[in-house]
Design a protein around this motif. Sequence first.
Motif, PDB file in Angstrom:
ATOM      1  N   SER A  23     -83.444 -46.722 -26.175  1.00 54.10           N
ATOM      2  CA  SER A  23     -84.302 -45.550 -25.998  1.00 54.10           C
ATOM      3  C   SER A  23     -83.541 -44.364 -25.414  1.00 54.10           C
ATOM      4  O   SER A  23     -83.821 -43.913 -24.313  1.00 54.10           O
ATOM      5  CB  SER A  23     -85.476 -45.899 -25.090  1.00 54.10           C
ATOM      6  OG  SER A  23     -86.241 -46.917 -25.654  1.00 54.10           O
ATOM      7  N   PRO A  24     -82.540 -43.845 -26.146  1.00 53.90           N
ATOM      8  CA  PRO A  24     -81.776 -42.715 -25.620  1.00 53.90           C
ATOM      9  C   PRO A  24     -82.657 -41.474 -25.487  1.00 53.90           C
ATOM     10  O   PRO A  24     -83.659 -41.341 -26.179  1.00 53.90           O
ATOM     11  CB  PRO A  24     -80.703 -42.491 -26.689  1.00 53.90           C
ATOM     12  CG  PRO A  24     -81.313 -43.033 -27.928  1.00 53.90           C
ATOM     13  CD  PRO A  24     -82.171 -44.187 -27.501  1.00 53.90           C
ATOM     14  N   THR A  25     -82.283 -40.580 -24.584  1.00 51.96           N
ATOM     15  CA  THR A  25     -83.014 -39.337 -24.389  1.00 51.96           C
ATOM     16  C   THR A  25     -82.545 -38.332 -25.413  1.00 51.96           C
ATOM     17  O   THR A  25     -81.356 -38.078 -25.561  1.00 51.96           O
ATOM     18  CB  THR A  25     -82.760 -38.776 -22.959  1.00 51.96           C
ATOM     19  OG1 THR A  25     -83.154 -39.774 -22.024  1.00 51.96           O
ATOM     20  CG2 THR A  25     -83.544 -37.520 -22.735  1.00 51.96           C
ATOM     21  N   CYS A  26     -83.488 -37.776 -26.153  1.00 46.70           N
ATOM     22  CA  CYS A  26     -83.144 -36.754 -27.173  1.00 46.70           C
ATOM     23  C   CYS A  26     -83.323 -35.377 -26.591  1.00 46.70           C
ATOM     24  O   CYS A  26     -84.144 -35.121 -25.792  1.00 46.70           O
ATOM     25  CB  CYS A  26     -84.030 -36.916 -28.408  1.00 46.70           C
ATOM     26  SG  CYS A  26     -83.625 -38.384 -29.360  1.00 46.70           S
ATOM     27  N   GLY A  59     -84.490 -38.196 -36.039  1.00 44.72           N
ATOM     28  CA  GLY A  59     -85.543 -38.498 -35.075  1.00 44.72           C
ATOM     29  C   GLY A  59     -84.994 -39.421 -33.998  1.00 44.72           C
ATOM     30  O   GLY A  59     -83.852 -39.852 -34.058  1.00 44.72           O
ATOM     31  N   LYS A  60     -85.805 -39.709 -33.003  1.00 42.20           N
ATOM     32  CA  LYS A  60     -85.345 -40.522 -31.878  1.00 42.20           C
ATOM     33  C   LYS A  60     -85.163 -41.971 -32.307  1.00 42.20           C
ATOM     34  O   LYS A  60     -86.114 -42.621 -32.727  1.00 42.20           O
ATOM     35  CB  LYS A  60     -86.343 -40.449 -30.727  1.00 42.20           C
ATOM     36  CG  LYS A  60     -85.858 -41.212 -29.504  1.00 42.20           C
ATOM     37  CD  LYS A  60     -86.826 -41.103 -28.367  1.00 42.20           C
ATOM     38  CE  LYS A  60     -86.317 -41.929 -27.200  1.00 42.20           C
ATOM     39  NZ  LYS A  60     -87.214 -41.894 -26.075  1.00 42.20           N
ATOM     40  N   VAL A  90     -75.777 -37.649 -29.309  1.00 45.30           N
ATOM     41  CA  VAL A  90     -77.118 -38.207 -29.454  1.00 45.30           C
ATOM     42  C   VAL A  90     -78.060 -37.127 -29.967  1.00 45.30           C
ATOM     43  O   VAL A  90     -78.928 -37.382 -30.795  1.00 45.30           O
ATOM     44  CB  VAL A  90     -77.625 -38.805 -28.118  1.00 45.30           C
ATOM     45  CG1 VAL A  90     -79.078 -39.225 -28.225  1.00 45.30           C
ATOM     46  CG2 VAL A  90     -76.766 -39.990 -27.706  1.00 45.30           C
ATOM     47  N   GLY A  91     -77.872 -35.885 -29.527  1.00 40.13           N
ATOM     48  CA  GLY A  91     -78.690 -34.773 -30.011  1.00 40.13           C
ATOM     49  C   GLY A  91     -78.552 -34.561 -31.515  1.00 40.13           C
ATOM     50  O   GLY A  91     -79.528 -34.275 -32.189  1.00 40.13           O
ATOM     51  N   CYS A 122     -80.583 -37.380 -33.131  1.00 38.96           N
ATOM     52  CA  CYS A 122     -82.021 -37.127 -32.993  1.00 38.96           C
ATOM     53  C   CYS A 122     -82.466 -36.002 -33.918  1.00 38.96           C
ATOM     54  O   CYS A 122     -83.535 -36.082 -34.531  1.00 38.96           O
ATOM     55  CB  CYS A 122     -82.358 -36.774 -31.549  1.00 38.96           C
ATOM     56  SG  CYS A 122     -82.154 -38.136 -30.390  1.00 38.96           S
TER      57      CYS A 122
END
Length: 122
Positions: A119-122, A100-101, A92-93, A96
Amino acid sequence: MKNRVRLSLLISVVFLVLCIAQVAVAQWNGITPYKTTRGEVLAILGEPSYDSGLVMIYDQDKAPADTRGAAIYIVNGTVTMVRIIPLKDLSVGDICGAFGKPATVSFKNPNIEEQVFNSPTC
């Protein structure tokens, strides 16, 4: 009292404009959903391996660089979504950092069903 209502309305409008300005659609290889046309995709990627009229598939020898393939979804002549199968596994990083997120991220593993995260956490 009238000035206070006008000020509140002005602040609300400015806030709304700023919120709308923050919404951005990620582009990939010069292809931007809701902006790029079918003709522009053909100019960027060439003829697809398969074209149903709604989805343009690029795979095998026509896969874009650094991918196993890509699917470009078209509605009314305009790109609405791009799905990419990368050559390497991405976190996911990585997503992002590159785009972007995202609003959602889906992970597909051949051994389990697709997982979608909002809405994953970046």
